[in-house]
Design a protein around this motif. Structure first.
Motif, PDB file in Angstrom:
ATOM      1  N   LEU A 100       0.408  -0.902   0.362  1.00  0.00           N
ATOM      2  CA  LEU A 100       0.065  -0.168  -0.277  1.00  0.00           C
ATOM      3  C   LEU A 100       1.056   1.258  -0.325  1.00  0.00           C
ATOM      4  O   LEU A 100       1.420   1.339   0.874  1.00  0.00           O
ATOM      5  CB  LEU A 100      -0.873  -0.269   1.477  1.00  0.00           C
ATOM      6  CG  LEU A 100      -1.463   0.320   1.321  1.00  0.00           C
ATOM      7  CD1 LEU A 100      -2.989  -0.045   2.555  1.00  0.00           C
ATOM      8  CD2 LEU A 100      -1.783   2.114   2.338  1.00  0.00           C
ATOM      9  N   VAL A 101       0.860   1.880  -0.667  1.00  0.00           N
ATOM     10  CA  VAL A 101       1.661   3.814  -0.928  1.00  0.00           C
ATOM     11  C   VAL A 101       0.573   4.100  -0.612  1.00  0.00           C
ATOM     12  O   VAL A 101      -0.512   4.804  -1.235  1.00  0.00           O
ATOM     13  CB  VAL A 101       2.018   3.969  -2.222  1.00  0.00           C
ATOM     14  CG1 VAL A 101       2.461   4.951  -2.291  1.00  0.00           C
ATOM     15  CG2 VAL A 101       2.835   2.931  -3.126  1.00  0.00           C
ATOM     16  N   LEU A 102       0.333   5.602   0.671  1.00  0.00           N
ATOM     17  CA  LEU A 102      -0.075   6.331   1.428  1.00  0.00           C
ATOM     18  C   LEU A 102       0.712   7.830   1.625  1.00  0.00           C
ATOM     19  O   LEU A 102       1.207   8.069   1.710  1.00  0.00           O
ATOM     20  CB  LEU A 102      -0.628   5.831   2.292  1.00  0.00           C
ATOM     21  CG  LEU A 102      -1.639   6.762   3.370  1.00  0.00           C
ATOM     22  CD1 LEU A 102      -2.816   6.723   3.203  1.00  0.00           C
ATOM     23  CD2 LEU A 102      -1.665   6.447   5.205  1.00  0.00           C
ATOM     24  N   ARG A 103      -0.791   8.591   0.993  1.00  0.00           N
ATOM     25  CA  ARG A 103      -0.338   9.108   0.430  1.00  0.00           C
ATOM     26  C   ARG A 103      -1.480  10.528   1.244  1.00  0.00           C
ATOM     27  O   ARG A 103      -2.582  10.098   1.418  1.00  0.00           O
ATOM     28  CB  ARG A 103       0.072  10.710  -0.589  1.00  0.00           C
ATOM     29  CG  ARG A 103      -0.125  12.943  -0.532  1.00  0.00           C
ATOM     30  CD  ARG A 103       0.551  12.809  -1.743  1.00  0.00           C
ATOM     31  NE  ARG A 103       1.945  12.996  -1.842  1.00  0.00           N
ATOM     32  CZ  ARG A 103       2.511  13.628  -2.633  1.00  0.00           C
ATOM     33  NH1 ARG A 103       2.250  13.790  -3.865  1.00  0.00           N
ATOM     34  NH2 ARG A 103       3.607  13.497  -3.120  1.00  0.00           N
ATOM     35  N   HIS A 104      -1.000  11.465   2.650  1.00  0.00           N
ATOM     36  CA  HIS A 104      -2.232  12.133   3.367  1.00  0.00           C
ATOM     37  C   HIS A 104      -1.732  13.407   3.706  1.00  0.00           C
ATOM     38  O   HIS A 104      -0.406  14.416   3.600  1.00  0.00           O
ATOM     39  CB  HIS A 104      -2.317  10.995   5.124  1.00  0.00           C
ATOM     40  CG  HIS A 104      -4.102  11.721   5.172  1.00  0.00           C
ATOM     41  ND1 HIS A 104      -3.658  12.347   6.683  1.00  0.00           N
ATOM     42  CD2 HIS A 104      -5.322  10.466   5.081  1.00  0.00           C
ATOM     43  CE1 HIS A 104      -4.494  12.474   6.483  1.00  0.00           C
ATOM     44  NE2 HIS A 104      -5.495  11.086   6.318  1.00  0.00           N
ATOM     45  N   PRO A 105      -2.601  14.074   4.043  1.00  0.00           N
ATOM     46  CA  PRO A 105      -2.412  15.650   4.620  1.00  0.00           C
ATOM     47  C   PRO A 105      -2.028  15.817   6.226  1.00  0.00           C
ATOM     48  O   PRO A 105      -1.835  16.307   6.770  1.00  0.00           O
ATOM     49  CB  PRO A 105      -3.575  16.623   4.409  1.00  0.00           C
ATOM     50  CG  PRO A 105      -4.742  15.247   4.539  1.00  0.00           C
ATOM     51  CD  PRO A 105      -3.860  14.365   3.999  1.00  0.00           C
ATOM     52  N   SER A 106      -1.992  14.621   6.689  1.00  0.00           N
ATOM     53  CA  SER A 106      -1.695  14.912   8.188  1.00  0.00           C
ATOM     54  C   SER A 106      -0.687  13.557   8.552  1.00  0.00           C
ATOM     55  O   SER A 106      -0.360  12.720   8.222  1.00  0.00           O
ATOM     56  CB  SER A 106      -2.635  13.802   9.144  1.00  0.00           C
ATOM     57  OG  SER A 106      -3.891  14.749   9.002  1.00  0.00           O
ATOM     58  N   GLU A 107       0.542  15.045   8.776  1.00  0.00           N
ATOM     59  CA  GLU A 107       1.825  14.224   9.567  1.00  0.00           C
ATOM     60  C   GLU A 107       1.347  12.842  11.020  1.00  0.00           C
ATOM     61  O   GLU A 107       0.744  13.319  11.408  1.00  0.00           O
ATOM     62  CB  GLU A 107       2.649  15.211  10.308  1.00  0.00           C
ATOM     63  CG  GLU A 107       4.337  15.482   9.862  1.00  0.00           C
ATOM     64  CD  GLU A 107       4.504  16.792  10.709  1.00  0.00           C
ATOM     65  OE1 GLU A 107       4.807  17.984  10.989  1.00  0.00           O
ATOM     66  OE2 GLU A 107       5.563  16.147  11.185  1.00  0.00           O
ATOM     67  N   GLY A 108       2.117  11.834  10.731  1.00  0.00           N
ATOM     68  CA  GLY A 108       1.987  10.572  11.429  1.00  0.00           C
ATOM     69  C   GLY A 108       0.725   9.787  10.902  1.00  0.00           C
ATOM     70  O   GLY A 108       0.749   8.872  10.938  1.00  0.00           O
ATOM     71  N   ALA A 109       0.266  10.339   9.548  1.00  0.00           N
ATOM     72  CA  ALA A 109      -0.447   8.995   8.967  1.00  0.00           C
ATOM     73  C   ALA A 109      -0.539   7.789   9.060  1.00  0.00           C
ATOM     74  O   ALA A 109      -0.265   6.973   8.732  1.00  0.00           O
ATOM     75  CB  ALA A 109      -1.274  10.133   7.562  1.00  0.00           C
ATOM     76  N   ALA A 110       1.148   8.293   8.171  1.00  0.00           N
ATOM     77  CA  ALA A 110       1.829   6.614   7.667  1.00  0.00           C
ATOM     78  C   ALA A 110       2.325   5.711   8.413  1.00  0.00           C
ATOM     79  O   ALA A 110       1.764   4.491   8.753  1.00  0.00           O
ATOM     80  CB  ALA A 110       2.575   7.132   6.862  1.00  0.00           C
TER      81      ALA A 110
END
Ligand code: CP
Length: 313
Positions: A100-110
């Motif tokens: 799974l490759v994840l981009r997210h606006p919140s720091e710590g999401a990954a």
């Protein structure tokens, strides 16, 4: 590299980085040898923020390894728009994919995603946090031009919100690079990033102008001012355009200076730099293919140690 996920650049040792980059070089030299290596496997692309390079190069890299890809699509067309949590979203998607490759606006999401799922997770950018797969392709580009030892690099622009900067600076400490950070006072490296760099004994210096250090640099890494992360748009307009280079700026640079940029650029590198021997940002973006192939190959091999794919190279 014996890791389940790639969440931050700080988790990578020098040996980890060199192993992935060696594999990327092998992939670039003989892509056909990797063509069916992960046939039948599926990569999920989960982008909660816009992307061109990261999304498309992971998609292309996976397909070049024989994988299929599934894409969550825009947030507005997914069940995230109905209020589904990130935790539930990734726990569902892990049942559909092998990584799974994840981009997210919140720091710590990954980090959270990595704690919730068993398949490998790659952090493709978490807010103003980190973007470690970008760092691997940045290091590959630098290594091809200059090697990674005895490096002097200038990193210029938005050092506060630029996640590629935070990851790259951390990884460069593994190679004892001399790091010059050039930015307006308001966009200096965050205190926590400076603290972590100092803790490693890294050689770092901060400047408000490029000119005094330009002729010392092997690499100038320019970044975009991250308009979307400014709480106050007036503050963005106060600093936007201050750190622009053009071909004339580079007259004072070493002949073999490499100019890099994670892209997209807005106006911080003038188009006339593209025609100089310094410009390397398009090759840098293209290096996303062999580097992300090597990364996926490594992570999938770690996740499937009994498989016959992912032979050490
Ligand atoms: N360098 C980078 O992360 O580009 P994208 O935002 O287009 O993925």
């Amino acid at each position: 590299m014996r890791q389940d996920h790639l969440i931050t650049a700080t988790q990578l040792s020098r040996d980890d980085i060199e192993a992935v980059l060696d594999r990327a070089r092998a992939v670039a030299d003989d892509p056909a040898a990797y063509a069916d290596r992960h046939a039948g496997r599926v990569l999920a692309l989960c982008f909660f923020e816009p992307s061109t390079r990261t999304r498309m190069s992971f998609d292309s890299a996976a397909k070049r390894l024989g994988m299929n890809t599934i894409d969550m699509g825009d947030v507005d067309s997914s069940s995230v728009s109905k209020g589904e949590s990130l935790s539930d979203t990734v726990r569902v998607i892990e049942g559909y994919a092998d990584a799974l490759v994840l981009r997210h606006p919140s720091e710590g999401a990954a980090t959270l995603a990595g704690e919730r799922v068993d398949v490998p997770v790659v952090n493709a950018g978490d807010g103003a946090g980190q973007h470690p797969s970008q760092t691997l392709l940045d290091l590959h580009t630098i290594r091809e031009d200059h090697g990674l030892d005895d490096l002097t690099i200038g990193i210029m622009g938005d050092l506060k919100y630029g996640r590629t900067v935070h990851s790259l600076a951390a990884a460069l400490t593994e190679f004892d690079a001399n790091q010059h950070f050039i930015s307006p006072e308001s966009l200096r490296l965050p205190r926590s990033v400076r603290f972590d760099l100092h803790e490693t004994g890294a050689q770092i210096r901060e400047h408000e102008e490029l000119e005094p250090v330009l002729d010392e640099l092997d690499v100038l890494y320019v970044t975009r001012i991250q308009k979307e992360r400014f709480p106050d748009e007036n503050e963005y307009h106060r600093v936007a355009g201050e750190y622009r280079i053009d071909a004339e700026t580079l007259d004072a640079a070493a002949d073999d200076l490499t100019v890099m940029h994670p892209l997209p650029r807005v106006d911080e590198i003038a188009p006339d730099v593209d025609e100089t021997d310094h410009a390397r940002y398009f090759e840098q973006a293209h290096n996303g293919i062999p580097v992300r192939m090597a990364l996926l190959d490594t992570l999938l091999k770690n996740a499937n140690p009994d498989g016959d794919e992912g032979t050490e190279v």
